[in-house]
Design a protein around this motif. Structure first.
Motif, mmCIF file in Angstrom:
data_model
loop_
_atom_site.group_PDB
_atom_site.id
_atom_site.type_symbol
_atom_site.label_atom_id
_atom_site.label_comp_id
_atom_site.label_asym_id
_atom_site.label_seq_id
_atom_site.Cartn_x
_atom_site.Cartn_y
_atom_site.Cartn_z
ATOM 1 N N UNK A 14 -8.151 23.886 -12.904
ATOM 2 C CA UNK A 14 -8.048 23.591 -14.340
ATOM 3 C C UNK A 14 -7.669 22.133 -14.598
ATOM 4 N N UNK A 15 -8.232 21.215 -13.811
ATOM 5 C CA UNK A 15 -7.948 19.795 -14.003
ATOM 6 C C UNK A 15 -8.349 19.352 -15.401
ATOM 7 N N UNK A 16 -7.478 18.609 -16.051
ATOM 8 C CA UNK A 16 -7.771 18.105 -17.397
ATOM 9 C C UNK A 16 -7.901 16.588 -17.406
ATOM 10 N N UNK A 17 -6.998 15.885 -16.736
ATOM 11 C CA UNK A 17 -7.057 14.423 -16.728
ATOM 12 C C UNK A 17 -6.586 13.895 -15.374
ATOM 13 N N UNK A 18 -7.323 12.907 -14.859
ATOM 14 C CA UNK A 18 -6.942 12.223 -13.631
ATOM 15 C C UNK A 18 -6.235 10.929 -14.000
ATOM 16 N N UNK A 19 -5.285 10.524 -13.167
ATOM 17 C CA UNK A 19 -4.479 9.347 -13.472
ATOM 18 C C UNK A 19 -4.037 8.674 -12.172
ATOM 19 N N UNK A 20 -4.158 7.365 -12.117
ATOM 20 C CA UNK A 20 -3.603 6.587 -11.011
ATOM 21 C C UNK A 20 -2.344 5.896 -11.513
ATOM 22 N N UNK A 21 -1.254 6.009 -10.770
ATOM 23 C CA UNK A 21 -0.015 5.309 -11.112
ATOM 24 C C UNK A 21 0.325 4.330 -9.999
ATOM 25 N N UNK A 22 0.903 3.189 -10.391
ATOM 26 C CA UNK A 22 1.200 2.124 -9.429
ATOM 27 C C UNK A 22 2.591 1.563 -9.699
ATOM 28 N N UNK A 56 2.779 0.772 1.111
ATOM 29 C CA UNK A 56 2.833 -0.258 2.131
ATOM 30 C C UNK A 56 3.409 -1.558 1.605
ATOM 31 N N UNK A 57 3.705 -2.468 2.535
ATOM 32 C CA UNK A 57 4.152 -3.822 2.179
ATOM 33 C C UNK A 57 2.905 -4.693 2.005
ATOM 34 N N UNK A 58 2.309 -4.646 0.824
ATOM 35 C CA UNK A 58 1.035 -5.317 0.572
ATOM 36 C C UNK A 58 1.223 -6.526 -0.335
ATOM 37 N N UNK A 59 0.406 -7.563 -0.093
ATOM 38 C CA UNK A 59 0.360 -8.659 -1.058
ATOM 39 C C UNK A 59 -0.503 -8.227 -2.240
ATOM 40 N N UNK A 60 -0.592 -9.085 -3.247
ATOM 41 C CA UNK A 60 -1.260 -8.687 -4.487
ATOM 42 C C UNK A 60 -2.757 -8.451 -4.276
ATOM 43 N N UNK A 61 -3.368 -9.168 -3.347
ATOM 44 C CA UNK A 61 -4.794 -8.961 -3.072
ATOM 45 C C UNK A 61 -5.021 -7.579 -2.469
ATOM 46 N N UNK A 62 -4.148 -7.183 -1.550
ATOM 47 C CA UNK A 62 -4.267 -5.863 -0.941
ATOM 48 C C UNK A 62 -3.953 -4.764 -1.952
ATOM 49 N N UNK A 63 -3.008 -5.004 -2.853
ATOM 50 C CA UNK A 63 -2.714 -4.036 -3.913
ATOM 51 C C UNK A 63 -3.965 -3.788 -4.750
ATOM 52 N N UNK A 66 -6.503 -1.690 -2.823
ATOM 53 C CA UNK A 66 -6.105 -0.283 -2.718
ATOM 54 C C UNK A 66 -6.392 0.474 -4.011
ATOM 55 N N UNK A 67 -6.087 -0.132 -5.139
ATOM 56 C CA UNK A 67 -6.319 0.527 -6.429
ATOM 57 C C UNK A 67 -7.813 0.728 -6.670
ATOM 58 N N UNK A 68 -8.593 -0.307 -6.423
ATOM 59 C CA UNK A 68 -10.039 -0.193 -6.618
ATOM 60 C C UNK A 68 -10.650 0.818 -5.659
ATOM 61 N N UNK A 69 -10.081 0.922 -4.458
ATOM 62 C CA UNK A 69 -10.546 1.927 -3.503
ATOM 63 C C UNK A 69 -10.272 3.333 -4.020
ATOM 64 N N UNK A 70 -9.110 3.541 -4.645
ATOM 65 C CA UNK A 70 -8.793 4.833 -5.260
ATOM 66 C C UNK A 70 -9.794 5.151 -6.368
ATOM 67 N N UNK A 71 -10.120 4.144 -7.192
ATOM 68 C CA UNK A 71 -11.064 4.354 -8.290
ATOM 69 C C UNK A 71 -12.424 4.791 -7.763
ATOM 70 N N UNK A 97 -9.889 -7.297 -15.567
ATOM 71 C CA UNK A 97 -11.342 -7.467 -15.630
ATOM 72 C C UNK A 97 -12.056 -6.583 -14.615
ATOM 73 N N UNK A 98 -11.435 -6.414 -13.443
ATOM 74 C CA UNK A 98 -12.035 -5.581 -12.398
ATOM 75 C C UNK A 98 -12.171 -4.142 -12.881
ATOM 76 N N UNK A 99 -11.139 -3.629 -13.536
ATOM 77 C CA UNK A 99 -11.182 -2.253 -14.025
ATOM 78 C C UNK A 99 -12.154 -2.108 -15.184
ATOM 79 N N UNK A 100 -12.166 -3.093 -16.064
ATOM 80 C CA UNK A 100 -13.101 -3.056 -17.193
ATOM 81 C C UNK A 100 -14.545 -3.020 -16.694
#
Length: 203
Positions: A14-22, A56-63, A66-71, A97-100
């Motif tokens: 019964x999934x209604x909404x998916x959400x990524x949190x960071x 993980x201990x990631x720099x901003x580029x790796x962050x 990771x988020x775009x990989x989840x998307x 801009x990447x998400x848009x």
């Protein structure tokens, strides 16, 4: 024992909404908190289901990667909520801009509620059996942090969970108590979500 558990490959019917949190770390030092990325499902039966967590201990580029990989991995997930503080400001500016471009909405999440109170607000929902965590190493990591809080060395994973719980509560309470616009933004109850660019972004 409060937490519901599920196998890593299971999904609720019964999934209604998916959400990524960071929740971003303020430092990459080995002793600092980790950056945590979580994918959640909010269900029609008012449960919260953790699909996957990475940390993980990631720099901003790796962050960003990771988020775009989840998307990409979870195309049903259209919302990405990032805590807009410290490193989160820069990440929001970088990723907007990447998400848009891939038709995802960035939610800039903020809270004026003290961290201890915010994280403790997770407890009643876990106790009521409304939060399910996968049988994975990352799932155990989250539960261990919750059991040790507020005396544990770190709180990154459970703090990221608290973001999802806050958004979930706002969705349940709806417009009766909060001003929610068509984009899903709200202001009230000590927290806020807004979309769009910030004054730090340059189009």
């Amino acid at each position: 024992s409060w937490w519901q558990r599920h196998n890593e490959t299971d999904l609720p019917e019964d999934a209604e909404q998916w959400l990524i949190t960071v929740d971003t770390a303020s430092s990459q030092r080995d002793t600092a908190d980790l950056t945590v990325v979580q994918c959640w499902i909010l269900t029609k039966s008012l449960n919260l289901w953790l699909v996957e967590q990475q940390s993980g201990h990631w720099d901003i580029v790796e962050q960003l990667k990771r988020i775009l990989s989840f998307c990409k991995k979870y195309p049903a997930c259209k919302k990405v909520a990032i805590e807009e503080r410290l490193g989160g400001y820069a990440l929001c500016s970088l990723i907007h801009k990447e998400l848009t471009a891939i038709k995802r909405t960035l939610w800039r999440w903020k809270s004026s509620i003290p961290k201890v109170s915010r994280i403790e607000s997770v407890a009643p929902f876990a106790e009521n059996g409304q939060i399910s965590i996968p049988y994975t190493n990352e799932g155990e990591f989250l539960i261990d942090q919750a059991s040790e809080f507020p005396h544990g060395a770190h709180d990154d994973a459970i703090d990221c969970c608290a973001i999802a719980v806050d958004i979930w509560k706002r969705k349940m309470q709806g417009v009766a108590n909060y001003q929610i616009n068509e984009q899903g933004e709200w202001h009230g109850g000590g927290s806020s979500v807004r979309t769009g660019t910030s004054r730090f972004d340059h189009d």
